[in-house]
Scaffold this motif. Sequence first.
Motif, PDB file in Angstrom:
ATOM      1  N   LEU A  75       0.828  -1.209   0.000  1.00 18.02           N
ATOM      2  CA  LEU A  75       0.000   0.000   0.000  1.00 18.02           C
ATOM      3  C   LEU A  75       0.864   1.261   0.000  1.00 18.02           C
ATOM      4  O   LEU A  75       0.591   2.219  -0.742  1.00 18.02           O
ATOM      5  CB  LEU A  75      -0.939  -0.007   1.204  1.00 18.02           C
ATOM      6  N   ILE A  76       1.906   1.259   0.815  1.00 19.74           N
ATOM      7  CA  ILE A  76       2.763   2.444   0.885  1.00 19.74           C
ATOM      8  C   ILE A  76       3.533   2.624  -0.426  1.00 19.74           C
ATOM      9  O   ILE A  76       3.698   3.763  -0.911  1.00 19.74           O
ATOM     10  CB  ILE A  76       3.720   2.335   2.083  1.00 19.74           C
ATOM     11  N   LEU A 139       6.403  11.878   4.786  1.00 21.75           N
ATOM     12  CA  LEU A 139       5.356  11.233   5.580  1.00 21.75           C
ATOM     13  C   LEU A 139       5.232   9.746   5.251  1.00 21.75           C
ATOM     14  O   LEU A 139       5.076   8.909   6.145  1.00 21.75           O
ATOM     15  CB  LEU A 139       4.020  11.940   5.344  1.00 21.75           C
ATOM     16  N   LEU A 140       5.300   9.410   3.963  1.00 15.27           N
ATOM     17  CA  LEU A 140       5.176   8.007   3.569  1.00 15.27           C
ATOM     18  C   LEU A 140       6.343   7.168   4.075  1.00 15.27           C
ATOM     19  O   LEU A 140       6.149   6.030   4.529  1.00 15.27           O
ATOM     20  CB  LEU A 140       5.087   7.910   2.044  1.00 15.27           C
ATOM     21  N   VAL A 141       7.550   7.717   4.028  1.00 14.63           N
ATOM     22  CA  VAL A 141       8.710   6.963   4.504  1.00 14.63           C
ATOM     23  C   VAL A 141       8.664   6.808   6.019  1.00 14.63           C
ATOM     24  O   VAL A 141       9.001   5.745   6.561  1.00 14.63           O
ATOM     25  CB  VAL A 141      10.010   7.646   4.044  1.00 14.63           C
ATOM     26  N   SER A 144       6.196   4.142   6.601  1.00  7.64           N
ATOM     27  CA  SER A 144       6.752   2.847   6.244  1.00  7.64           C
ATOM     28  C   SER A 144       7.696   2.333   7.320  1.00  7.64           C
ATOM     29  O   SER A 144       7.633   1.167   7.726  1.00  7.64           O
ATOM     30  CB  SER A 144       7.490   2.954   4.909  1.00  7.64           C
ATOM     31  N   THR A 145       8.569   3.209   7.810  1.00  5.11           N
ATOM     32  CA  THR A 145       9.526   2.802   8.844  1.00  5.11           C
ATOM     33  C   THR A 145       8.818   2.446  10.147  1.00  5.11           C
ATOM     34  O   THR A 145       9.138   1.439  10.793  1.00  5.11           O
ATOM     35  CB  THR A 145      10.540   3.930   9.084  1.00  5.11           C
ATOM     36  N   ALA A 146       7.839   3.278  10.542  1.00  3.46           N
ATOM     37  CA  ALA A 146       7.121   3.020  11.791  1.00  3.46           C
ATOM     38  C   ALA A 146       6.336   1.717  11.720  1.00  3.46           C
ATOM     39  O   ALA A 146       6.331   0.920  12.674  1.00  3.46           O
ATOM     40  CB  ALA A 146       6.194   4.190  12.105  1.00  3.46           C
ATOM     41  N   LEU A 147       5.675   1.476  10.589  1.00  3.07           N
ATOM     42  CA  LEU A 147       4.899   0.248  10.452  1.00  3.07           C
ATOM     43  C   LEU A 147       5.808  -0.973  10.339  1.00  3.07           C
ATOM     44  O   LEU A 147       5.444  -2.059  10.806  1.00  3.07           O
ATOM     45  CB  LEU A 147       3.985   0.352   9.234  1.00  3.07           C
ATOM     46  N   THR A 148       6.976  -0.809   9.732  1.00  2.72           N
ATOM     47  CA  THR A 148       7.935  -1.911   9.692  1.00  2.72           C
ATOM     48  C   THR A 148       8.400  -2.270  11.091  1.00  2.72           C
ATOM     49  O   THR A 148       8.487  -3.449  11.455  1.00  2.72           O
ATOM     50  CB  THR A 148       9.140  -1.539   8.816  1.00  2.72           C
ATOM     51  N   ARG A 149       8.702  -1.247  11.885  1.00  2.00           N
ATOM     52  CA  ARG A 149       9.123  -1.513  13.269  1.00  2.00           C
ATOM     53  C   ARG A 149       7.995  -2.134  14.079  1.00  2.00           C
ATOM     54  O   ARG A 149       8.219  -3.043  14.876  1.00  2.00           O
ATOM     55  CB  ARG A 149       9.581  -0.209  13.932  1.00  2.00           C
ATOM     56  N   LEU A 150       6.766  -1.672  13.845  1.00  2.00           N
ATOM     57  CA  LEU A 150       5.621  -2.229  14.563  1.00  2.00           C
ATOM     58  C   LEU A 150       5.371  -3.681  14.178  1.00  2.00           C
ATOM     59  O   LEU A 150       5.072  -4.528  15.028  1.00  2.00           O
ATOM     60  CB  LEU A 150       4.375  -1.381  14.281  1.00  2.00           C
TER      61      LEU A 150
END
Length: 383
Positions: A75-76, A139-141, A144-150
């Motif tokens: 999605l991102i 914002l997208l990056v 992406s980074t926050a959701l990857t860490r989550l």
Amino acid sequence: MRTLKACAWSLVLGALCIPALVVSVLMLPWIPLVGRAAEFVGRLGAQWMGVEIPPRRSGRWFDWQQFYHLLVQLLISAACFAAWTALGFTAGVLVIAPFIPKAEFSFGEWSTTNRPLIFLTCWLAAALLVALLVGINRLLVVASTALTRLALSPSAEELAASRATLIDAFSGERRRIERELHDGPQQYLTALKLNLAAAKLQAPSAALPALADAEHNASLALTSLRATVRGIAPQVLFDAGLIPALDELLAHSGLETELHVDGPERSVDETTALLAYHAVAEALTNASKHGAATEAKVTVTFGDMLRLDIVDNGTGPDLSSTTNAATTGAATVATAGAGTGLAGLRERAAALGGTLNFAAAHDAAAGERGSRLLLELPLKEAE
């Protein structure tokens, strides 16, 4: 610099959008492999942006966290592709448009033939679109980074289990060191004392003082080594249990001590027992060396939790540099040695799901002194 990195990674995600979508559809029966590839790319991007994600143990076949991460990244990446395609392409067209030979420039109902105004209008609109594109990429990056860490960070249970495993390994290493010291240097020092005693019987009178000094030094070294061995991993702790080990520890503490046991005594697993033993040893050391204490009281309570309460009559902890220490109940010790030891004990207690607090034992306003160390650990019986 961070903005440039974000734009670069957003461009990479946008370029990977269509290939990733095609591969995900074509390899649907092998989607776990695609998920692992997406995890590799996600961790690479997070590292590129300066975000470290702890490793985790993924499932042997299907991993929900990897699957969720794959969907989110698709999605991102689609959003990055749309942003670069729409805003980036439009901004490029606006930059080139004034150079196209044309008598009249029109935008909707507005039109003009003024060339400087055309340049100004097109390039100003392009600059605004580029600024918007940069902001959206950032914002997208970040998302992406926050959701990857989550999605890919290990759970709290996994971290606790990993830390508990490390503590068990350290406990085993302590026992190995204790055995090697006991079977190696300690035996050699004992043999050295016997050799010196035998040499004194045959040596001339002029050599007796030197031999006596050597025997005295060997005795001191043996006593110090035995104390070190007892502090690393006392054998009585593993042979007889926590309470007998604490009895021996208090007997060698140099303080007037009392040991009280509340509740029916139960066997405790080695990791918990060793941490409890070291907590009492640290409290008594702080009381004797740093607090000038003469008395200490140790209370061990067996229940749902193993609770150790060590109170001394020393000068108490230095709370002058700790904000609201009286209300938090966890003061920071000013002395470097004590602070380091307590910090390590507190981390080990947290890894086992417990707590360790060190604070003043009494009301400082009433003029009473002393310090108190309170350790609470989940009680896990020995196998």
